[in-house]
Design a protein around this motif. Structure first.
Motif, short mmCIF file in Angstrom:
data_model
loop_
_atom_site.label_atom_id
_atom_site.label_comp_id
_atom_site.label_asym_id
_atom_site.label_seq_id
_atom_site.Cartn_x
_atom_site.Cartn_y
_atom_site.Cartn_z
N MET A 1 17.53 37.14 4.78
CA MET A 1 17.18 36.82 3.51
C MET A 1 16.05 35.86 3.10
N PRO A 2 15.29 36.18 2.50
CA PRO A 2 13.98 35.42 2.14
C PRO A 2 14.53 34.15 1.70
N TYR A 3 13.83 32.78 1.82
CA TYR A 3 14.06 31.52 1.76
C TYR A 3 14.09 31.30 0.25
N SER A 4 13.05 32.01 -0.39
CA SER A 4 12.93 32.01 -1.96
C SER A 4 13.87 32.52 -2.73
N SER A 5 14.78 33.28 -2.09
CA SER A 5 15.87 33.89 -3.01
C SER A 5 17.00 32.95 -2.89
N LEU A 6 16.98 32.35 -1.93
CA LEU A 6 18.08 30.85 -1.81
C LEU A 6 17.75 29.62 -2.50
N LEU A 7 16.43 29.65 -2.90
CA LEU A 7 16.13 28.14 -3.26
C LEU A 7 16.43 27.94 -4.65
N PRO A 8 16.73 28.75 -5.74
CA PRO A 8 17.11 28.42 -7.08
C PRO A 8 18.58 27.99 -6.96
N ASP A 9 19.40 28.64 -6.13
CA ASP A 9 20.71 28.41 -5.91
C ASP A 9 21.00 26.93 -5.52
N VAL A 10 20.23 26.76 -4.32
CA VAL A 10 20.08 25.42 -3.73
C VAL A 10 19.56 24.24 -4.75
N ILE A 11 18.63 24.46 -5.38
CA ILE A 11 18.35 23.54 -6.38
C ILE A 11 19.74 23.07 -7.24
N MET B 1 13.37 24.90 4.53
CA MET B 1 13.40 24.79 3.40
C MET B 1 14.11 23.34 2.91
N GLY B 2 13.54 22.86 1.73
CA GLY B 2 14.26 21.52 1.60
C GLY B 2 14.33 21.19 0.31
N VAL B 3 15.30 20.70 -0.12
CA VAL B 3 15.38 20.14 -1.73
C VAL B 3 15.86 18.82 -1.47
N VAL B 4 15.05 18.02 -2.40
CA VAL B 4 15.37 16.57 -2.49
C VAL B 4 15.25 16.00 -4.01
N THR B 5 16.54 15.55 -4.47
CA THR B 5 16.44 14.99 -5.79
C THR B 5 16.65 13.57 -5.93
N ALA B 6 16.09 12.82 -6.89
CA ALA B 6 16.40 11.58 -6.87
C ALA B 6 17.17 11.22 -8.41
N PRO B 7 18.26 11.23 -8.10
CA PRO B 7 19.29 11.36 -9.58
C PRO B 7 18.82 10.32 -10.79
N ALA B 8 18.60 8.88 -10.14
CA ALA B 8 18.28 7.81 -11.03
C ALA B 8 16.91 7.87 -11.59
N LEU B 9 15.94 8.39 -10.80
CA LEU B 9 14.58 8.59 -11.26
C LEU B 9 14.19 9.68 -12.01
N LYS B 10 15.27 10.76 -11.86
CA LYS B 10 15.21 11.94 -12.61
C LYS B 10 14.06 12.81 -12.15
N GLU B 11 13.73 12.87 -10.84
CA GLU B 11 12.80 13.40 -10.17
C GLU B 11 13.33 14.45 -9.12
#
Length: 255
Positions: free
Chosen positions: A1-11, A116-126
């Motif tokens: 499965m292409p990484y790009s197809s997984l990305l929206p769900d991981v985000i 593939m990586g997803v990083v969120t900064a909850p307090a900074l809203k980034e």
């Protein structure tokens, strides 16, 4: 499965975990300590549970290694060609000190490389994400999404570091760079600041674990940067010992 197809769900999973983390961050939370004396809060546990459940729903055949989960033995992990590597909260000290500089991190590792990586900064809203060979993106406080890329070489290097982890080895390395200015950032945001072109280099002469770096490493790779050990080898994942060697993260101009 292409990484790009997984990305929206991981985000989506990262955003769900981030929302829960932020609610706890804004409450009167308690701090406990693990056997190694590192801090842990209800936010670490809640984020872990949300991410593990979400990733299982996305891909039941890909194993998960999380800082806050039971660690699979090496005899099992050594056969993992592909796996999720999760840090439910990177920068728990920043979380407990209420600096806002903490992140939620999800990476996909394949053959020792963060692809593939997803990083969120909850307090900074980034939020930041990247896919090997497909580029990196940032979602800013307004919700706008734009492509990011490492900066071109500059005469005065912008070195990103952390107040909590500065030591003599790091100071010596920074001094040897010549003309520079030092920027402060916590957690895996140091990689992300390089990825978006706001900093140039991050030397880490201190202990980190694979889950601390993997997701932001993937973002930096996708943005045109790299992460090498002091011996000049790419930082690798899926080792028997999950501790990272010392490393340098930067744009490819450095390597």
């Amino acid at each position: 499965m292409p990484y790009s197809s997984l990305l929206p769900d991981v985000i989506r999973v990262a955003d769900e975990a981030s929302a829960k983390v932020l609610r706890i961050y804004q409450s009167d939370f308690k701090v406990s300590y693990k056997e190694d004396e590192s801090p842990i809060t209800a936010a670490d546990v809640a984020s872990h549970e949300i991410i593990v459940k979400g990733l299982h729903n996305i891909s039941r055949d890909i194993p998960i290694l999380s800082e806050e989960g039971a660690q699979a033995p090496w005899e099992e992990r050594r056969h993992w060609r592909r796996f999720w590597l999760v840090d439910p909260i990177d920068g728990t000290k920043e979380f407990t000190q209420r600096t806002g500089e903490f992140t939620v991190n999800i990476a996909l590792i394949e053959d020792g490389e963060p692809v593939m990586g997803v990083v969120t900064a909850p307090a900074l809203k980034e939020a930041f994400w990247g896919i090997k060979g497909e580029g990196a993106h940032k979602r800013d406080r307004s919700g706008r999404i734009h492509r990011i890329r490492v900066a071109e070489p500059q005469a005065t290097k912008r070195v990103v570091a952390s107040k909590n982890h500065m030591n003599d080895e790091t100071r010596t390395f920074i001094k040897a760079l010549g003309a520079h200015k030092t920027l402060q950032a916590g957690s895996s945001l140091k990689f992300c600041r390089i990825a978006e072109g706001h900093a140039d280099i991050y030397p880490r002469m201190g202990p980190t674990s694979e889950w601390d770096t993997a997701a932001a490493h993937a973002v930096l790779l996708a943005a045109g940067g790299n992460v090498h050990t002091l011996e000049g080898k790419p930082l690798e994942y899926g080792k028997e010992d999950v501790l990272n060697p010392y490393f340098i993260a930067a744009g490819n101009w450095y390597f």
